[in-house]
Design a protein around this motif. Structure first.
Motif, mmCIF file in Angstrom:
data_model
loop_
_atom_site.group_PDB
_atom_site.id
_atom_site.type_symbol
_atom_site.label_atom_id
_atom_site.label_comp_id
_atom_site.label_asym_id
_atom_site.label_seq_id
_atom_site.Cartn_x
_atom_site.Cartn_y
_atom_site.Cartn_z
ATOM 1 N N MET A 171 0.839 -1.198 0.000
ATOM 2 C CA MET A 171 0.000 0.000 0.000
ATOM 3 C C MET A 171 0.877 1.253 0.000
ATOM 4 O O MET A 171 1.928 1.297 0.634
ATOM 5 N N PHE A 172 0.439 2.275 -0.735
ATOM 6 C CA PHE A 172 1.140 3.557 -0.764
ATOM 7 C C PHE A 172 0.252 4.630 -0.144
ATOM 8 O O PHE A 172 -0.976 4.555 -0.209
ATOM 9 N N LYS A 173 0.883 5.635 0.435
ATOM 10 C CA LYS A 173 0.136 6.768 0.967
ATOM 11 C C LYS A 173 0.958 8.041 0.744
ATOM 12 O O LYS A 173 2.105 8.156 1.161
ATOM 13 N N ASN A 174 0.326 9.004 0.052
ATOM 14 C CA ASN A 174 0.945 10.319 -0.097
ATOM 15 C C ASN A 174 0.753 11.098 1.197
ATOM 16 O O ASN A 174 -0.338 11.077 1.782
ATOM 17 N N VAL A 175 1.792 11.785 1.633
ATOM 18 C CA VAL A 175 1.749 12.486 2.914
ATOM 19 C C VAL A 175 2.165 13.942 2.714
ATOM 20 O O VAL A 175 3.125 14.230 1.989
#
Length: 641
Positions: A171-175
């Motif tokens: 999973m990827f998450k932009n922060v």
């Protein structure tokens, strides 16, 4: 999944009655008489439909069709090697076998363009660190940035672990977070009590401000503070212009709890436009109970004098702070603050001044720790080996990158024009076949990701799997592909609605030098004459005379001719905005468009309202050629005549 809608309206029987385009591309179309089963269909192509086409191709018993059948059967979707335009007619022949000539079908299907899971996962809303997140790291809620001591690489995984439920491997998450190169120091800081910048709520002309706990009520009329979006910023706006009533509108904050404060204050930013009278006052109540029914029975103190409310001689002011109200006299209490608008569209002179407010906040100034300077930063994190870690292989465009491009955000249409140049500068020694995954913001609340490949000395985007909708028509030769764009322009307040596209275009171009070209509600313009509010193109002399280039002293025929050309110009702009990727041909067929819009009050017509359909041809990149237009009453006017 990104969608490209090639055709947005079902085809009309009258469209083909006398069009040279149909005669060129659908030989014999006009020859069949009296069709009995003319129908329009919409169908979503499923994987289970593939065998029907594969069987038909194999029945042709030639090498090319057999090869295409193998590709289609393996991919389970259409692609450049198995074009939907030539293959879907095989399916329609069996699906709609009873259709008669001039029937049409819109078919939605998947198209293989190679989009991978990584860029899909990265094309999501970013996670923005909150005050609670910084408090989790620092143990104090006034330090609103990460630093070398509390580094992003160490801190953000802790924050994501706490806030992202049940993450999955890969999973990827932009922060989004603030970063300071220096550690916190003792300073005066703002401990927020309430804050409203209107960005987190739906916006557009006609959309009222609706914030939890706030009240937005007209006690005498039927208007309210609207949540407006312009230049990538949301704000609240009010005006009595064209309300036809007396207005007493209250925008009241939720309760402001000052029971545990030291040095409480209240502030907001403001713009004032088209000033006609003092219509705005700021009021404060200690005994209001937060109930709409008790607004008038509560005691309200006018505190307007504590603020600076501009009174421009003309036009609009620029955004500026209205000042700060000291609330120390109310420490230990709970209060409400009201933005009261007293307008009157029935009086002479009228009281219709426009007010815009933003960044409304109540806060407590205290001595604490915070960083002196901080910068907004973007990064991508990946859940890998059961933990969150910086996705070092992913490039996240930074605020400084957008500044260098002269943009605040980057749309998917703009990306292919900007990202190759950016990658060329960042990776001057790239080798053939190198790939880079790059994330960019398309709005304040959304991100998009592309994979770029270095091929033949240039960076180019990889292809994705997308969803397309295309139209097919039934002729005497059977079902055939028809790429004509059929658009009946729709009115609406959203920025993406048809008439509003031209309104926003004028805002960003002609209205910069002449603000009068935009209506006070921001949903109509008087250069091309497009109105999202009324859903028409106004030819009315009263409206168009606001354009300094308009021939005010001309004859009715001269004015109509002027506006006819302006409308054609606007239709061309509309098509480039609505279909920025349109090509001159689609599978060997000229790309045409038929756009229908409502003309109001043409000076040389007996019809107050008259629908005109404009036929246009795509002749280049974002370039359309005018062919003809036809009135709903049968008048046909061709280019050059």
């Amino acid at each position: 999944m990104k969608k490209y809608i090639l055709l947005l309206a079902t085809i009309l029987t009258a469209t083909f009655s006398g069009c040279d385009y149909n005669e060129r591309n659908f030989d014999g179309f006009e020859d069949l008489s009296k069709p009995q089963n003319v129908a329009t269909y919409e169908y979503t192509f499923a994987e289970s439909d593939i065998p029907t086409i594969v069987k038909a191709l194999n029945a042709n018993k030639n090498a090319q069709d057999s090869a295409t059948a193998k590709i289609l059967n393996a991919d389970k979707m259409f692609s450049a090697s198995a074009e939907a335009s030539t293959l879907i007619p095989y399916f329609l022949t069996t699906k709609y076998y009873a259709a008669d000539v001039k029937s049409s079908a819109k078919v939605t299907y998947k198209y293989k363009e190679g989009r991978n899971e990584t860029v899909t996962n990265l094309s999501t809303a970013p996670y923005t660190l909150t005050e609670n997140d910084y408090k989790l790291i620092w143990g104090e809620n006034v330090i609103t940035a990460l630093t070398p001591e509390k580094s992003p690489e160490k801190s953000i995984p802790t924050i994501l672990t706490k806030n992202i439920a049940s993450p999955t491997e890969g999973m990827f998450k932009n922060v989004e977070y603030y970063y300071s190169k220096e550690e916190p120091v003792s300073t005066t800081v703002e401990n927020k009590i309430i804050e409203a910048d209107f960005d987190a709520y739906p916006a557009g002309s006609g959309i009222l401000v609706a914030i939890d706990g706030w009240i937005n009520k007209d006690l005498k009329g039927n208007i309210g503070w609207q949540n407006i979006a312009y230049s990538n910023n949301n704000y609240a706006q009010i005006s009595s212009y064209n309300s036809k009533t007396v207005n007493d509108v209250r925008l009241i904050t939720k309760v402001i709890d000052l029971t545990k404060t030291t040095n409480p204050k209240f502030s907001f930013d403001i713009v004032v436009g088209k000033f006609s009278a003092n219509c705005l006052s700021i009021e404060l109540s200690e005994n209001f109970d937060g109930k709409e029914a008790n607004i008038t029975t509560a005691t309200w103190k006018d505190v307007t004098s504590s603020f600076t409310i501009p009174q421009p001689a003309s036009g609009y002011t620029k955004w500026a702070s209205a000042g700060t109200l000291d609330l120390k006299a109310y420490k230990g209490k709970k209060i409400y603050i009201s933005f009261k608008y007293s307008g009157d569209d029935t009086s002479t002179p009228k009281k219709t001044t426009t007010y815009q407010i933003d960044n409304v906040k109540a806060f407590d100034e205290i001595i604490g720790k915070d960083v002196k300077n901080k910068e907004l930063q973007y990064a991508a994190y990946e859940y890998k080996s059961s933990k969150w870690q910086l996705a070092s292989s992913v490039i996240s465009l930074q605020p400084s990158d957008y500044d260098a491009m002269g943009l605040k955000f980057l749309t998917t249409a703009q990306a292919p024009n900007y990202l190759p140049a950016y990658l060329k500068l960042k990776f001057p020694f790239a080798q053939e076949g190198n790939t880079k995954t790059i994330v960019y913001k398309t709005s304040a609340t959304s991100c998009y990701a592309d994979e770029y490949v270095y091929t033949a000395g240039k960076w180019a985007p990889n292809t994705f799997i997308i969803e397309k909708t295309e139209q097919f028509v039934f002729s005497n030769k059977g079902w055939v592909f028809d790429p004509t764009l059929h658009v009946v322009m729709q009115k609406g307040k959203a920025d993406t609605d048809d008439y509003m596209m031209i309104v926003n275009y004028v805002k960003a171009h002609q209205a910069i030098d002449n603000p009068a070209l935009i209506s006070s509600y921001g949903d109509s313009e008087y250069y091309y004459g497009f109105s999202a509010n009324y859903g028409n193109i106004t030819y009315r002399d009263k409206d168009r005379s606001l354009d300094t280039t308009y021939p005010k002293s001309g004859t009715a025929a001269e004015k109509a001719a002027f506006m006819d050309q302006r409308t054609i110009e606007a239709i061309k702009i509309f098509l480039t905005l609505k279909y920025p990727n349109a090509q001159t041909q689609v599978n060997g067929i000229d790309q045409m468009a038929e756009v229908t819009g409502l003309v109001y009050s043409n000076p040389v017509s007996n019809n107050t309202n008259e629908n005109w359909t404009y036929t246009m041809q795509c002749v280049g990149n974002k370039e359309w050629k005018y062919i003809q237009r036809e009135s709903e009453y049968g008048t046909i006017e061709k280019a050059g005549e």
